[in-house]
Motif scaffolding. Structure first.
Motif, PDB file in Angstrom:
ATOM      1  N   ARG A 103      27.112   8.796 -42.890  1.00 10.21           N
ATOM      2  CA  ARG A 103      28.367   9.306 -42.322  1.00 10.21           C
ATOM      3  C   ARG A 103      28.121  10.022 -40.991  1.00 10.21           C
ATOM      4  O   ARG A 103      28.917   9.912 -40.055  1.00 10.21           O
ATOM      5  N   MET A 104      27.003  10.747 -40.898  1.00  5.98           N
ATOM      6  CA  MET A 104      26.645  11.385 -39.629  1.00  5.98           C
ATOM      7  C   MET A 104      26.434  10.332 -38.543  1.00  5.98           C
ATOM      8  O   MET A 104      26.930  10.474 -37.415  1.00  5.98           O
ATOM      9  N   ALA A 105      25.681   9.308 -38.882  1.00  6.48           N
ATOM     10  CA  ALA A 105      25.397   8.251 -37.907  1.00  6.48           C
ATOM     11  C   ALA A 105      26.687   7.577 -37.458  1.00  6.48           C
ATOM     12  O   ALA A 105      26.859   7.265 -36.270  1.00  6.48           O
ATOM     13  N   ARG A 106      27.603   7.357 -38.390  1.00 13.66           N
ATOM     14  CA  ARG A 106      28.870   6.708 -38.035  1.00 13.66           C
ATOM     15  C   ARG A 106      29.727   7.621 -37.160  1.00 13.66           C
ATOM     16  O   ARG A 106      30.418   7.142 -36.247  1.00 13.66           O
ATOM     17  N   ALA A 107      29.698   8.925 -37.449  1.00 11.75           N
ATOM     18  CA  ALA A 107      30.460   9.870 -36.619  1.00 11.75           C
ATOM     19  C   ALA A 107      29.939   9.867 -35.190  1.00 11.75           C
ATOM     20  O   ALA A 107      30.714   9.870 -34.224  1.00 11.75           O
ATOM     21  N   THR A 108      28.625   9.859 -35.043  1.00 10.43           N
ATOM     22  CA  THR A 108      28.033   9.833 -33.707  1.00 10.43           C
ATOM     23  C   THR A 108      28.272   8.489 -33.038  1.00 10.43           C
ATOM     24  O   THR A 108      28.538   8.426 -31.832  1.00 10.43           O
ATOM     25  N   ALA A 109      28.202   7.416 -33.810  1.00  9.73           N
ATOM     26  CA  ALA A 109      28.489   6.087 -33.254  1.00  9.73           C
ATOM     27  C   ALA A 109      29.920   6.020 -32.741  1.00  9.73           C
ATOM     28  O   ALA A 109      30.184   5.465 -31.660  1.00  9.73           O
ATOM     29  N   GLN A 110      30.850   6.590 -33.491  1.00 13.13           N
ATOM     30  CA  GLN A 110      32.244   6.600 -33.064  1.00 13.13           C
ATOM     31  C   GLN A 110      32.422   7.435 -31.796  1.00 13.13           C
ATOM     32  O   GLN A 110      33.147   7.052 -30.873  1.00 13.13           O
ATOM     33  N   TYR A 111      31.737   8.571 -31.752  1.00 19.30           N
ATOM     34  CA  TYR A 111      31.784   9.434 -30.568  1.00 19.30           C
ATOM     35  C   TYR A 111      31.297   8.677 -29.334  1.00 19.30           C
ATOM     36  O   TYR A 111      31.904   8.744 -28.260  1.00 19.30           O
ATOM     37  N   ILE A 112      30.206   7.943 -29.492  1.00 17.54           N
ATOM     38  CA  ILE A 112      29.656   7.174 -28.378  1.00 17.54           C
ATOM     39  C   ILE A 112      30.603   6.049 -27.976  1.00 17.54           C
ATOM     40  O   ILE A 112      30.891   5.838 -26.798  1.00 17.54           O
ATOM     41  N   ALA A 113      31.114   5.321 -28.966  1.00 21.34           N
ATOM     42  CA  ALA A 113      31.955   4.164 -28.682  1.00 21.34           C
ATOM     43  C   ALA A 113      33.272   4.555 -28.024  1.00 21.34           C
ATOM     44  O   ALA A 113      33.833   3.779 -27.231  1.00 21.34           O
ATOM     45  N   GLN A 114      33.772   5.742 -28.325  1.00 15.60           N
ATOM     46  CA  GLN A 114      35.061   6.168 -27.788  1.00 15.60           C
ATOM     47  C   GLN A 114      34.944   6.930 -26.467  1.00 15.60           C
ATOM     48  O   GLN A 114      35.958   7.241 -25.840  1.00 15.60           O
ATOM     49  N   ASN A 115      33.717   7.220 -26.057  1.00 15.31           N
ATOM     50  CA  ASN A 115      33.495   7.998 -24.840  1.00 15.31           C
ATOM     51  C   ASN A 115      33.203   7.054 -23.675  1.00 15.31           C
ATOM     52  O   ASN A 115      32.179   6.376 -23.664  1.00 15.31           O
ATOM     53  N   PRO A 116      34.093   6.999 -22.671  1.00 15.56           N
ATOM     54  CA  PRO A 116      33.871   6.065 -21.559  1.00 15.56           C
ATOM     55  C   PRO A 116      32.619   6.357 -20.748  1.00 15.56           C
ATOM     56  O   PRO A 116      32.139   5.505 -20.004  1.00 15.56           O
TER      57      PRO A 116
END
Length: 219
Positions: free
Chosen positions: A36-49
Motif C-alpha cells: 500500500r505504501m508503494a502504491r501511494a508513492t506510485a500514485q503520487y509520482i504518476a499524478q505529479n507533472p
C-alpha cells in the motif's frame, strides 16, 4: 543550463514477523502495508507533472525494492500508454543495493540469535562510523558513482531510483555536509519516501534537494 533530476525512492515496509535484520538476505518481500505504501508513492509520482515524465526507472536488485519499483512502473506505464509512448522497463543496478552488514540474520530482541548478545555488541564501536560492515564512505561512493554516470546519461531528463535507507541517506548526507558519516538514528528517509536531487549536468553541482513522504498516512 541543462539539469538532471534523480528521484531516490525508499522501498515500502517489509514482511518480517521474526524481526530479523535481513540486510541482503533473499526472500524478504513487501508486507501488505508495504504494498500500500508503494502504491501511494506510485500514485503520487504518476499524478505529479514534475515526476511522471521520467525516462528511466532503476532499482536495487533485492525483492523489496523491485516490488516497490514494480508498483511505480505499473502506474507510469499506464500513463505512457495513454500518451502513446513506449513502456519503461525496470533496470537493476548493484550499486543501489542495501549496505553490507555483519548483523544480517540476527534478531532484534532477546534470546538466541539476538542482535544485542555480547558477541554482536563488540562490533558496535561508533554509530557514526560503522564497524559492522560497509562504511558510510563506501556506501555513499557507490551511489555517487551511479549518480555521476546517470547525470551525464540523462542530461535534461529525470529518472527514478528505488533503493534503501542507508544508501539514500549516506549519499544525501555527503552532498549536504561534505562527509557521509552520520548518526543512523537521525536519518530522514521514511519508508516509500522520495528524495529528489537536481544536478547541473555540466558541473555536477547540486542545484536542489527536495523530500516528500507520500505514504506517511498508510497503515
Amino acid at each position: 543550463m541543462p539539469s538532471t533530476t534523480i528521484h531516490f525512492v525508499r522501498h515500502g515496509k517489509v514482511e518480517n514477523p521474526d524481526h530479523l535484520l535481513y540486510e541482503r538476505l533473499p526472500g524478504f518481500h513487501l508486507s501488505g502495508s508495504g504494498v500500500r505504501m508503494a502504491r501511494a508513492t506510485a500514485q503520487y509520482i504518476a499524478q505529479n507533472p514534475q515526476l511522471n515524465t521520467v525516462t528511466a526507472l532503476y532499482s536495487s536488485p533485492l525483492e523489496r525494492t523491485r516490488e516497490t519499483a514494480g508498483e511505480i512502473l505499473a502506474q507510469l506505464n499506464a500513463q505512457r500508454a495513454q500518451r502513446g509512448q513506449a513502456p519503461l522497463s525496470l533496470i537493476a543496478d548493484d550499486r543501489l543495493i542495501e549496505a553490507r552488514n555483519e548483523f544480517r540474520g540476527t534478531r532484534i530482541g532477546h534470546g538466541d540469535g539476538a542482535l544485542w548478545r555480547q558477541r554482536n555488541l563488540r562490533l558496535v564501536s561508533n554509530l557514526w562510523k560503522p564497524s559492522w560492515g560497509e562504511t558510510y564512505a563506501q556506501i555513499a561512493q557507490r551511489v555517487s558513482d551511479f549518480a555521476d554516470e546517470k547525470i551525464q546519461q540523462y542530461q535534461g531528463q529525470q529518472i527514478i531510483v528505488v533503493s534503501h535507507e542507508s544508501p539514500i541517506w549516506s549519499y544525501r548526507h555527503l552532498l549536504e555536509t561534505g562527509h557521509p558519516e552520520h548518526n543512523m538514528l537521525m536519518r530522514h528517509t521514511a519508508l516509500a519516501s522520495v528524495t529528489s536531487i537536481t544536478y547541473d549536468c555540466e558541473t555536477g553541482r547540486v542545484l536542489s534537494i527536495d523530500y516528500a513522504d507520500p505514504a506517511a498516512d498508510v497503515l
